[in-house]
Design an enzyme around this catalytic site. Structure first.
Site, PDB file in Angstrom:
ATOM      1  CG  ASP A 185     -33.518   2.885  -3.031  1.00 12.13           C
ATOM      2  OD1 ASP A 185     -34.046   2.830  -1.510  1.00 12.13           O
ATOM      3  OD2 ASP A 185     -32.516   1.906  -3.243  1.00 12.13           O
ATOM      4  N   GLY A 195     -28.973  -4.375  -0.040  1.00 10.55           N
ATOM      5  CA  GLY A 195     -27.936  -4.894  -0.039  1.00 10.55           C
ATOM      6  C   GLY A 195     -28.199  -6.313  -0.809  1.00 10.55           C
TER       7      GLY A 195
HETATM    8  P1  13P Z   1     -27.747  -3.754  -3.963  1.00 13.47           P
HETATM    9  O1  13P Z   1     -27.648  -3.177  -5.213  1.00 13.47           O
HETATM   10  O2  13P Z   1     -26.584  -4.581  -3.098  1.00 13.47           O
HETATM   11  O3  13P Z   1     -28.426  -5.561  -4.555  1.00 13.47           O
HETATM   12  O4  13P Z   1     -28.721  -3.290  -2.981  1.00 13.47           O
HETATM   13  C1  13P Z   1     -29.652  -2.479  -3.347  1.00 13.47           C
HETATM   14  C2  13P Z   1     -30.235  -1.583  -2.118  1.00 13.47           C
HETATM   15  O5  13P Z   1     -29.744  -1.902  -1.569  1.00 13.47           O
HETATM   16  C3  13P Z   1     -30.387  -0.686  -2.821  1.00 13.47           C
HETATM   17  O6  13P Z   1     -31.177   0.310  -2.181  1.00 13.47           O
END
Ligand code: 13P
Length: 291
Positions: free
Chosen positions: A82, A216
């Protein structure tokens, strides 16, 4: 059957209008927990590691545990890197056995974003069956959410997105639509639903071609999550929420059992808490029974 990249899984989700949960994990117990929950719910699954835990636990170790768990699971599971801003580390994780790589060069000027993203997409295509996610616009930290949400230029421009995908050859696109990482400071964050719809139609109106990612996920109301899924977000990222579950459940167990020195019991308690939370997300995203 179960080791897959993200692309095919997400094309199916795009077509059938559900979203696959992409859950960030920071340790092996969390990885086992998300797999157990997804198996129980017969849901496709994306396990994600961001760069810091990937480096700390080591890509080879994470990929080996992933392979072991995925090979014996009756559901498709992808291991995703990620938000990696470093092309070399993208290569390291692809070589180690990750099956989806996100190169995040979205903070670079547009031409450099294209150059780095294409470099990773080309590498992963040559390396084998690894799909690639790129980002356009700024998915902010929660500190900047309002600023970004109100700044058109920071969001993903639909026409530019078409050019970006063509130039880079990525499989999956994360368009900035106003969501942010972390806990939203407002109950109703400003999201640009129309923008997501427009981008979805440009790529996927006739047949699914480029799955879209919602970043997010933490803190969004269930009705907002459902709307984002209905508008075509077929990969749904959740991270902060799971960190809270991990830390809160650990704290609660230790506080209630202060006299015990039995790490296995702490692990069991946190694992159960994570499974329960993943079940919530899987039901909300509509991916239960879709494996
Ligand atoms: P959050 O931490 O807000 O859940 O976002 C996760 C995300 O988008 C990881 O790439």
């Amino acid at each position: 059957m179960a080791i897959v990249n993200a692309k095919e899984m997400l094309l199916k989700a795009t077509k059938e209008k559900y979203s696959v949960g992409a859950f960030n994990i920071t340790n092996i117990i969390q990885m086992e927990a998300v797999v157990e929950a997804a198996v129980e719910k017969k849901a496709p699954l994306i396990i994600q590691t961001s760069v810091a835990p990937s480096k700390f636990l080591k890509p080879n170790v994470l990929a080996a545990v992933y392979r072991t768990l995925a090979e014996s699971a009756p559901i498709p599971i992808c291991l995703h890197l990620d938000h990696c801003t470093d092309v070399d580390f993208c290569r390291t994780c692809a070589d180690a056995g990750y099956t989806n790589i996100m190169i995040d060069a979205s903070k670079q000027v547009y031409e450099e974003n294209i150059r780095q993203t294409k470099e990773v997409a080309d590498y992963c295509r040559r390396a084998g069956d690894i799909s690639v996610e790129g980002e356009l616009g700024t998915v902010s930290g929660v500190e900047d959410q309002i600023k970004v949400a109100e700044d058109e230029a920071a969001l993903c421009d639909p026409e530019t997105a078409v050019h970006f995908v063509e130039e880079t050859g990525i499989d999956i696109l994360a368009p900035a639509i106003g969501t942010a990482h972390g806990i939203y400071k407002t109950a109703n964050p400003k999201l640009d639903f129309d923008r997501l719809k427009k981008i979805f139609n440009l790529f996927n109106a006739e047949e699914p071609k480029v799955p879209l990612v919602v970043h997010g996920g933490t803190g969004l109301k269930p009705e907002v999550v459902k709307k984002l899924v209905a508008l075509g977000g077929s990969k749904f990222n959740v991270s902060t929420d799971l960190k809270h579950v991990l830390i809160d459940s650990t704290f609660e167990y230790i506080s209630a059992n202060r006299e015990q020195y039995n790490p296995g019991k702490i692990d069991k308690a946190t694992k159960e808490a994570i499974i329960k939370r993943i079940n919530y997300w899987i039901e909300l995203l509509g991916c239960a029974g879709k494996a």
